[in-house]
Design an enzyme around this catalytic site. Structure first.
Site, mmCIF file in Angstrom:
data_model
loop_
_atom_site.group_PDB
_atom_site.id
_atom_site.type_symbol
_atom_site.label_atom_id
_atom_site.label_comp_id
_atom_site.label_asym_id
_atom_site.label_seq_id
_atom_site.Cartn_x
_atom_site.Cartn_y
_atom_site.Cartn_z
ATOM 1 N N ASP A 1 0.824 -1.218 0.000
ATOM 2 C CA ASP A 1 0.000 0.000 0.000
ATOM 3 C C ASP A 1 0.855 1.264 0.000
ATOM 4 O O ASP A 1 2.045 1.240 0.326
ATOM 5 C CB ASP A 1 -0.982 -0.005 1.186
ATOM 6 C CG ASP A 1 -0.281 -0.006 2.546
ATOM 7 O OD1 ASP A 1 0.818 -0.586 2.652
ATOM 8 O OD2 ASP A 1 -0.827 0.589 3.491
ATOM 9 N N GLU B 1 0.360 -1.337 5.621
ATOM 10 C CA GLU B 1 1.424 -0.789 6.479
ATOM 11 C C GLU B 1 1.174 0.682 6.804
ATOM 12 O O GLU B 1 1.410 1.127 7.925
ATOM 13 C CB GLU B 1 2.789 -0.930 5.779
ATOM 14 C CG GLU B 1 3.995 -0.575 6.656
ATOM 15 C CD GLU B 1 4.360 0.904 6.698
ATOM 16 O OE1 GLU B 1 5.098 1.304 7.600
ATOM 17 O OE2 GLU B 1 3.886 1.677 5.827
HETATM 18 ZN ZN LIG Z 1 6.586 2.547 3.946
#
Ligand SMILES: [Zn+2]
Ligand SMILES: *[C@@H]1O[C@H](CO)[C@@H](O)[C@H](O)[C@H]1NC(C)=O
Ligand SMILES: *[C@@H]1O[C@H](CO)[C@@H](O)[C@H](O)[C@H]1NC(C)=O
Ligand SMILES: *[C@@H]1O[C@H](CO)[C@@H](O)[C@H](O)[C@H]1NC(C)=O
Length: 529
Positions: free
Chosen positions: A151, A216
């Site tokens: 992401d 993340e």
């Molecule tokens: Zn990162």
């Protein structure tokens, strides 16, 4: 020396005082001289690139990678395609699942060998994250894991990008786009390296995992945490973790000559603290002496006026400077080589700039302040959020206690919304397998770089892995030059095409370097005095 005649009490005591002073001055002089000598010897003796570099390493990097023209075209095409899929995490509950599914299909198409090799076991985790297990031929060698995330943070062209953020446009040898640094260059670099290795018939001795989280940027609660859960269920222990984090800095730190590869040994902790004041509401024509806004504002101001204690030298940041000391000119070289003497002084220098202040202490940032509903109404509620990034030498609890003590007002409610302690500090000595492998791989590829331990002021998925290993490293060999740090989560994020290729080569070599059974004995180590 002639003994002075002692005549009477007065002159005797005068003599004794004189003698006493002389002894004090002499010992002070001797101490200063001694300190100066030790300091000078240290200044010239700390060459930290030596150590294991000169030792005899078992040769395991038998397969070399010469990227030809058509391979180069292909690896860049894959990379650009990865950038063009907008795998944005907007918030914990709002992620682009369409893009994540598209990314999954793309990976299988781009790396057919990885997904079909009998050596590789692949599984989807939490629907969008990926876990690969590459079996080693020698099961007694403890496996490691390479991490990266799919992401990215949002990006909008209207913010002033030179090229649309999901266009992967080429400008002057760079590829522009969200994720080119954070973190699709590592992700694609790792998988591209494995694809090449498998095509060349490589089979690892030491097994390894690759973990690709999909959330993340919004804490990794689904991706990384489920990968960890699965590994724990299987009783896996890891030799080390390598994740994103620090990079090769070149021309970024004032006074530092030449490039330095900083390998993150730890991450600062975090606390989100809510301050709130609740008062009876009233009309603005008859205001009380103090309003909820005034009380809260005063509390917030006290926090800003009273920064957390200066702790420079009590965390791994001291090591960074000692390792880099020989790359500075006098007097910084002298000061940094002798932090045992000068760390309070250096702490004072570093705290004057916000970038370096982050290494000196737990930082305090007031990020939200809400109060008021109407122009003529005294609000009943005022609330503010404070984001603290916790220095390695402090705990979450200590920081909370200090916040309460600084606010020191019963009317202000202090609540911890969430937080965690600073991460443990991974080893960086001559027996630290992961650190030494990363260091060797960097130096083989970039001999002019100085490798030093560092600390991440931000957080990564790797923090969820702390029960699986003591050794977590945060690094990728992306080159950061002046102005590049602002591209991180900012506008005009980019990577040079050459640097992306270097990342592929780095992981290609790193995986093979991990096949050594154990680290070599130090050849001639330079020890600190
Ligand atoms: Zn990162
Ligand atoms: C690499 O080649 C050397 C001989 O040059 C051999 O001893 C070693 O086992 C090889 N390593 C691997 C991992 O294949
Ligand atoms: C989500 O990703 C898809 C492509 O996979 C894209 O078409 C769409 O615009 C994205 N949505 C948002 C809100 O960014
Ligand atoms: C995965 O997808 C299924 C079906 O859409 C859903 O029920 C489940 O909650 C998802 N799991 C995670 C961890 O997101």
């Amino acid at each position: 020396m002639y003994p002075l005649p002692v005549t009477g009490r007065y002159s005797g005591s005068k003599f004794r005082i004189f003698k006493f002073l002389k002894i004090i001055i002499c010992s002070l002089l001797i101490t200063v001289l001694l300190l100066f000598t030790i300091a000078s010897i240290r200044t010239f003796s700390l060459d930290v690139n030596a150590g294991l570099q000169l030792a005899h390493w078992e040769k395991t990097n038998n397969i070399s990678l010469a990227i030809d023209h058509s391979q180069r075209e292909q690896l860049l095409t894959h990379f650009k395609e990865a950038i063009r899929i907008p795998t944005v995490s907007f918030s914990e509950t709002e992620i682009n699942t369409t893009a994540l599914l598209e990314f999954d299909r793309f990976l299988r198409k781009a790396f057919p060998t990885v997904f079909s090799s009998s050596l590789v076991h692949h599984e989807l985790v939490a629907n969008y994250s990926h876990l690969f297990w590459v079996k080693g031929s020698q099961p007694d060698l403890v496996p490691y894991i390479l991490l990266a995330h799919i992401d990215v943070v949002p990006a909008s062209e209207s913010d002033g990008w030179e090229a649309p953020p999901f266009s992967a446009k080429e400008i002057d040898g760079f590829i522009y786009g969200r994720g080119t640094l954070d973190d699709k260059s590592s992700l694609m670099g790792i998988l591209q390296a494995l694809e090449y290795l498998l095509l060349k018939g490589y089979a690892p001795r030491r097994g390894f995992y690759i973990g690709l989280g999909h959330d993340e940027e919004v804490h990794g609660y689904k991706g990384a945490m489920n990968i960890v859960r699965i590994l724990k269920q299987r009783g896996v222990q890891l030799s080390f973790v390598l994740d994103e984090g620090l990079a090769i800095i070149d021309g970024i730190f004032p006074g530092l000559e030449g490039p330095a590869a900083l390998i993150g040994l730890s991450e600062k902790g975090q606390a989100i603290v809510k301050l709130s004041v609740s008062m009876p509401p009233g009309h603005s024509s008859m205001p009380p002496r103090e309003t909820s806004i005034g009380i809260l504002a005063a509390a917030v101001k006290r926090l800003e006026d009273n920064p957390m204690p200066r702790l420079f030298g009590y965390g791994p940041e001291g090591d960074t400077f000692e390792h880099l000391a020989h790359k500075f000119k006098f007097p910084m070289k002298f000061i940094m080589s002798n932090l045992w003497l000068f760390s309070p002084l250096l702490g004072r220098i570093l705290e004057t700039k916000s970038v370096s202040n982050a290494f000196v202490r737990t930082t305090t940032a007031v990020t939200l302040f809400n109060a008021g509903v109407k122009l003529n109404v005294i609000p009943s509620l005022a609330e503010a959020y404070v984001n603290l990034r916790i220095h390695s030498a402090q705990s979450l609890q200590e920081v909370l206690d200090i916040v309460k003590d600084t606010v020191r007002d019963q009317r202000v409610k202090v609540e911890l919304i969430n937080g965690f302690d600073p991460l443990p500090i991974s080893a960086a000595d001559e027996s630290a397998f992961g650190f030494q492998i990363i260091k060797k791989t960097v130096l083989d590829l970039f001999p002019s770089v100085t490798v030093a331990p560092g600390i991440c002021v931000g957080n990564t998925d790797s923090r969820h892995f702390k029960d699986l290993t003591k050794n977590i490293y945060r690094f990728a060999p992306a080159w950061f030059k002046p102005g590049d740090t602002e591209r991180f989560h900012g506008i005009n994020e980019r990577i040079s095409m050459q640097n992306y290729e270097e990342l592929v080569v780095f992981y290609f070599n790193l995986i093979q370097n991990c096949d050594i059974r154990k680290l070599p004995e130090p050849h001639s180590s330079v020890h600190e005095l």
